[in-house]
Design an enzyme around this catalytic site. Structure first.
Site, PDB file in Angstrom:
ATOM      1  N   GLY A  49       0.824  -1.204   0.000  1.00  0.00           N
ATOM      2  CA  GLY A  49       0.000   0.000   0.000  1.00  0.00           C
ATOM      3  C   GLY A  49       0.858   1.254   0.000  1.00  0.00           C
ATOM      4  N   HIS A  62       5.204   2.561  -7.616  1.00  0.00           N
ATOM      5  CA  HIS A  62       4.220   1.495  -7.816  1.00  0.00           C
ATOM      6  C   HIS A  62       3.518   1.679  -9.158  1.00  0.00           C
ATOM      7  CE1 HIS A  62       4.412   1.596  -3.274  1.00  0.00           C
ATOM      8  NE2 HIS A  62       4.625   0.331  -3.517  1.00  0.00           N
ATOM      9  N   GLN A  85       7.448  -8.705   8.183  1.00  0.00           N
ATOM     10  CA  GLN A  85       8.719  -8.196   7.663  1.00  0.00           C
ATOM     11  C   GLN A  85       9.203  -6.942   8.386  1.00  0.00           C
ATOM     12  OE1 GLN A  85       6.958  -7.690   3.578  1.00  0.00           O
ATOM     13  NE2 GLN A  85       8.321  -5.935   3.480  1.00  0.00           N
ATOM     14  N   LYS A 121      14.693  -1.074  -6.607  1.00  0.00           N
ATOM     15  CA  LYS A 121      15.319  -0.277  -5.543  1.00  0.00           C
ATOM     16  C   LYS A 121      15.806  -1.195  -4.417  1.00  0.00           C
ATOM     17  CE  LYS A 121      12.820   2.412  -2.850  1.00  0.00           C
ATOM     18  NZ  LYS A 121      13.002   2.093  -1.416  1.00  0.00           N
TER      19      LYS A 121
HETATM   20  O1  PAF Z   1       8.607  -4.460  -1.607  1.00  0.00           O
HETATM   21  C1  PAF Z   1       7.560  -4.474  -0.929  1.00  0.00           C
HETATM   22  O2  PAF Z   1       6.705  -3.588  -0.982  1.00  0.00           O
HETATM   23  C2  PAF Z   1       7.313  -5.664   0.010  1.00  0.00           C
HETATM   24  O3  PAF Z   1       8.498  -6.145   0.538  1.00  0.00           O
HETATM   25  C3  PAF Z   1       6.510  -6.800  -0.670  1.00  0.00           C
HETATM   26  C4  PAF Z   1       7.275  -7.402  -1.818  1.00  0.00           C
HETATM   27  C5  PAF Z   1       5.169  -6.271  -1.136  1.00  0.00           C
HETATM   28  C6  PAF Z   1       6.253  -7.925   0.335  1.00  0.00           C
HETATM   29  O4  PAF Z   1       5.500  -7.474   1.415  1.00  0.00           O
END
Ligand code: PAF
Length: 283
Positions: free
Chosen positions: A32, A38, A62, A150
């Site tokens: 998000g 994105h 994470q 990145k």
């Molecule tokens: O790069 C990200 O935004 C995140 O690490 C991902 C790949 C969506 C996994 O949560």
């Protein structure tokens, strides 16, 4: 655009698409807080297939520090609007409870690739990334998945996991989108003041400096290049702490004594005003 929240519904759709040879599903995994970076991933996804699925899940696994997860920006309404405007076909937004129900025990780990470099600064980070990415691949069953370059270490690790576990998905890396100033676009930039953003330019400056030294002065010795990277970051002033500067193989993430054109990654990270920022470049 159809919004899907249920994992079961998304799995069912994935199974349907898999059985249709005319459908190439491209997945854009996100957490998000969508930005222009994105946007580039979604545009690339449309080029690579005819059914684009954006996933939006701020993966708690994470984040090594709870305060980092708490500070992570959340803009669900804006994210949906962006995806709608960009003709995304499906938008998958599961809940944390559904992704990691009580009793969840299994994680995916790409051994030392995930514990080095960024993994040293953020223990457990790539285990969290791999676990959620593997789950998303199992749920959506995409033919292709796109990731930004990145976080170059993430891209290397995800490719490795896909190879090791024979996952039926092709991984596509997409170039980093930058501000005019050179600052790599990141959801974390929103936590920086204008002054801190200027200081954060030390990261892209460090990368540019190495490109200059290699291409214009023929320097290939990593020691000399690393010194240049470190001095670019360390001269950014107060409020900036270098987390790392590395010159590594684009396949194994091992440190290189000399740059090897076509197989070298420059990885840099610094904490600016308390915000951990990463940048990278290929040589
Ligand atoms: O790069 C990200 O935004 C995140 O690490 C991902 C790949 C969506 C996994 O949560």
């Amino acid at each position: 655009m159809e919004v899907v929240n249920s994992i079961e519904d998304m799995c069912e759709l994935g199974r349907l698409w898999k059985s249709d040879p005319e459908t190439t599903v491209v997945c854009v995994p996100t957490m998000g807080a969508l930005h222009r970076g994105h946007g580039r991933l979604i545009t690339r996804a449309h080029e690579l297939g005819n059914l684009v699925v954006v996933t939006n899940f701020a993966n708690p696994l994470q984040f090594d520090r709870p305060e980092d997860l708490k500070a992570y920006p959340r803009t669900p309404a804006e994210d949906r609007a962006v995806c709608e405007k960009m003709n995304v076909h499906y938008y998958f937004e599961p809940s944390a409870e559904a992704m990691f129900p009580p009793g969840f025990l299994t994680t995916a780990n790409v051994a030392h690739l995930g514990t080095r470099i960024e993994g040293e600064v953020r223990p457990g980070h790539y285990r969290g990334v791999c676990t959620v990415v593997l789950k998303l691949f199992n749920i959506v069953q995409p033919d292709v998945a796109v990731f930004g370059r990145k976080d170059a270490q993430q891209l290397v690790i995800v490719r490795h996991m896909v190879r090791d576990l024979n996952l039926a998905v092709r991984i596509e890396g997409v170039p980093t989108v930058r501000e005019k100033s050179g600052l790599a676009i990141s959801s974390r930039n929103g936590r920086l003041t204008e002054e801190q953003k200027t200081k954060a330019l030390c990261l892209s400056r460090a990368l540019k400096r190495v490109h200059f030294l290699v291409k214009k002065q023929g320097i290939t010795h990593s020691g000399e290049l690393l010194q240049a990277m470190r001095s670019a970051i360390n001269s950014a002033g107060e409020d900036v702490t270098m987390d790392y500067a590395r010159i590594v193989s684009g396949y194994s993430l091992e440190d290189l004594s000399h740059v090897e054109r076509g197989n070298t990654l420059l990885l840099v990270a610094a904490t600016v005003g308390g915000v951990h920022l990463v940048d990278s470049s290929r040589l």
